[in-house]
Enzyme design. Structure first.
Site, short mmCIF file in Angstrom:
data_model
loop_
_atom_site.label_atom_id
_atom_site.label_comp_id
_atom_site.label_asym_id
_atom_site.label_seq_id
_atom_site.Cartn_x
_atom_site.Cartn_y
_atom_site.Cartn_z
N GLU B 62 48.29 51.10 43.79
CA GLU B 62 47.30 51.97 43.15
C GLU B 62 47.34 53.41 43.65
O GLU B 62 47.26 54.35 42.86
CB GLU B 62 45.89 51.40 43.30
CG GLU B 62 45.57 50.24 42.37
CD GLU B 62 46.08 48.90 42.87
OE1 GLU B 62 46.64 48.86 43.99
OE2 GLU B 62 45.91 47.90 42.17
N HIS B 131 35.13 42.77 42.32
CA HIS B 131 35.56 43.02 40.93
C HIS B 131 34.37 43.34 40.02
O HIS B 131 34.46 43.20 38.81
CB HIS B 131 36.29 41.80 40.35
CG HIS B 131 37.60 41.50 40.99
ND1 HIS B 131 37.71 40.99 42.27
CD2 HIS B 131 38.87 41.62 40.53
CE1 HIS B 131 38.99 40.81 42.56
NE2 HIS B 131 39.72 41.18 41.52
#
Lengths: 328, 327
Positions: B62, B131
């Protein structure tokens, strides 16, 4: 690995003059900058490139218009080698309006996107992903432009170093990661920072063509960079180059660098990249000592003019700053 | 001009498709976005249409994916980096905060970064603490970033198209609950400028400000309250940066009462900052204290009942509106 120090086909006198002039310009720019810093005319952080000039000079002279570079916190040398106007660089260090960033960026943030200089960087290790991005943009456009990210041994222990190089590898990007291994992350040695201080081996581990070169030999750097750039333009990039070098002083102007062993410093000072560039010019072309001195005199004049220019420039006003702030 | 009913995810895809056709500088990178078409099917079909140079999968990196997007944008391209969950964007915060957000100022205004990070946040069906976060306040706090949070398909399309035509870094924050929601999207060229709030439901008694998935929940609360004789005006800022404060203040001048709803945790949230702006600009318009309905100051738990308890629900929003309306 190749410890590329020999030169098969010596470059032309023009190129060798340019390499020498660049190393000497960086040397004098930094020396003058440190003087101004100590006079209080330059504030903030100033990370001198003294001792490492051969890497920027050798590398940038192997590149061409349309290519990109991204740089580090120790970035003055890369900008100069890339062809930056030293008047505007000096003005930036003096926080003036005519500086590259109008005094908004300073030493660690000089950038000139119109010339493909993506900028110095205050975050160690952050330049590699940015460089990969420029290389990615070039590939999307179908351009054979090459992007060189100057990184450091300190930066090599940031996760983005391998992440970015790996992205470049899986996409065959025209990307050269040039690691200037000066042995120190501020004061922490590379030997304390990794079990394998030969940093080029990290590229080999992920299938990237990798080399180690004497960073104090500008001609060796130049020759290797030319080959690396050709590899990249042919779509076979990326390439990792580790250039071995040493700082001539501490991490920044106010760091006396007492942790640097005197004998090691002496060893590298005896292999001065500016001297090496002068020797190549003298030995491989018909340039005379007087020619070398003439180049030096020209650079000294340019530096003096840059200082005058920077001192004469005014500063952005608080009112102008507040107008700028409106865009946020 | 007419419109078509479509899903949020299809509206996003239409925006990407139209802008990729319009400019060869637009390209997308992300995890599983090419052949697979992305976890939420937003990029489905784009690989076949635009090829692997412009639609490419990445490894799980990322920080460097985001950094590569920033670098490409500095070099003049218009990259979109899709990050699977906003939670994962935390790995790239240096590139977002220290690179993308700073470049324009550090270059004295000459350097621009037309970089878009598309990602999604919020709770949804027990995907637990790593999440489920609503992290818009982190980006809202950083000068130099635009923060976009569309609640309906038409806004999703129009704002994404606008994002690809302006020159600053954009945090384009979708919501995992919204991808399969439907709404009408205008036919033809549909671009929504940043900084223009949308009144999703007009009302007289209370101004309720909400964004992203909370708009849907707030609209349901407002409809149910009509039966109780409370008329709530629901305002969706659509972009938190830039924020359309004038539209909010106009509504406050009419209703004199304000509720702000955010899914994110209460502490240090955008709602608090909007409330501060309203009291600074319109203190004497207010007939009651501003009420904030927000997530609890706690990580989101896995258990579904506990997950529901951790973020605003229709009932908690209704209770807040009732309280302010009767204060």
């Amino acid at each position: 690995m190749n410890l590329a120090t020999r030169v098969a086909n010596a470059p032309s006198r023009d190129v060798l003059e340019k390499i020498f002039k660049t190393t000497y310009s960086i040397r004098q720019f930094e020396t003058e900058g440190i003087r101004l810093y100590r006079q209080g005319l330059i504030r903030g952080y100033f990370h001198p490139y003294l001792g490492q000039e051969g890497i920027a000079a050798g590398a940038c002279t192997a590149l061409r218009k349309g290519d990109y570079i991204s740089s580090t916190h120790r970035g003055h040398g890369h900008c100069i080698a890339w062809g930056a106007d030293i008047k505007r660089m000096m003005a930036e260090l003096l926080q003036k309006r005519d500086g590259y960033c109008q005094g908004y960026g300073g030493s660690m943030h000089i950038a000139d996107i119109t010339s493909g200089n993506l900028g110095a960087n205050g975050i160690v290790g952050a330049g590699a992903p940015l460089g990969v991005g420029a290389a990615l943009a070039a590939q999307v456009r179908g351009s054979d432009a090459v992007t060189v990210t100057f990184s450091t041994d300190g930066g090599s222990n940031n996760g983005t170093f391998l992440e970015a190089l790996n992205l470049a590898a899986i996409w065959n990007l025209g990307f050269i990661l040039l690691v200037e291994n000066n042995g120190y992350a501020v004061s922490t040695t590379i030997e304390e920072s990794t079990r394998e201080p030969n940093l080029y081996k990290r590229g080999e581990a992920i299938g990237v063509e990798s080399h180690q070169v004497d960073g104090n030999n500008p001609l060796a750097v130049h020759t290797l960079m030319q080959q690396a750039a050709e590899t990249c333009r042919a779509g076979r990039g990326p390439v990792l180059i580790e250039a071995l070098t040493f700082r001539h002083m501490g991490h920044h102007v106010n760091d006396p660098g007492k942790y640097m062993p005197a004998e090691r410093l002496a060893h590298f000072k005896a292999r001065d990249p500016v001297d090496s560039a002068a020797a190549s010019l003298r030995e491989l072309t018909d340039a005379s000592e007087a020619d070398v001195e003439a180049i030096k005199a020209e650079v000294d004049r340019e530096i003096a003019e840059a200082v005058e220019f920077a001192k004469a420039s005014d500063e952005v006003t608080v009112e102008e700053f507040k107008q700028f702030a409106d865009v946020y | 001009m007419g419109g078509r009913e479509m899903m949020y995810r299809d509206a996003l895809r239409e925006a990407l498709d139209e802008e990729m056709a319009r400019s060869p500088e637009v390209f997308i990178i992300g995890e599983g976005i090419a052949e697979r078409g992305g976890s939420y099917k937003v990029t489905e079909g784009l690989l076949a249409k635009y090829g692997k140079l412009r639609v490419r999968d990445t490894p799980i990196s990322e920080a460097s994916m985001i950094g590569a997007g920033v670098g490409a944008a500095i070099a003049g391209a218009r990259p979109i980096v899709e990050i699977l969950y906003i939670d994962f964007a935390m790995l790239g915060m240096d590139q977002i905060v220290n690179q993308a957000a700073k470049f324009r100022l550090m270059t004295g205004g000459d350097g621009r970064v037309p970089f878009i990070m598309r990602t999604q946040g919020g709770t949804g069906g027990g995907v637990a603490a790593q999440h489920s976060q609503s992290l818009e306040a982190l980006f809202y706090h950083i000068p130099g970033l635009k923060v976009v949070m569309p609640s309906v398909p038409a806004d999703a399309k129009g704002l994404l198209k606008y994002a690809l035509r302006q020159d600053d870094p954009v945090m384009f924050l979708e919501h995992k609950h919204l991808y399969m929601t439907k709404g009408e999207v205008p036919d033809g060229e549909h671009v929504v400028e940043f900084g223009i709030a949308d009144v999703k439901k007009p009302g007289r008694d209370v101004t309720v400000i909400a964004w992203s998935n909370m708009v849907l929940r707030t609209l349901q609360a407002a409809r149910e309250l009509e039966d109780e004789g409370i008329s709530a005006e629901v305002i969706d800022p659509r972009t938190l940066v830039p924020l359309d404060l004038p539209t909010i203040l106009t509504s406050v001048a009419k209703t004199n009462r304000v509720v702000i709803v955010q899914e994110a945790v209460r502490r240090g949230g955008v709602a608090s900052d909007i409330a501060a702006s309203i009291q600074a600009e319109a203190f004497y318009d207010l007939d009651a204290p501003i009420e904030i309905v927000a997530g609890l100051n706690i990580p989101v738990p896995f258990n579904l009942e506990l997950e529901k308890a951790s973020v605003p629900q229709v009932d908690t929003i209704k209770a807040a509106i009732r309280k302010v309306a009767s204060a």
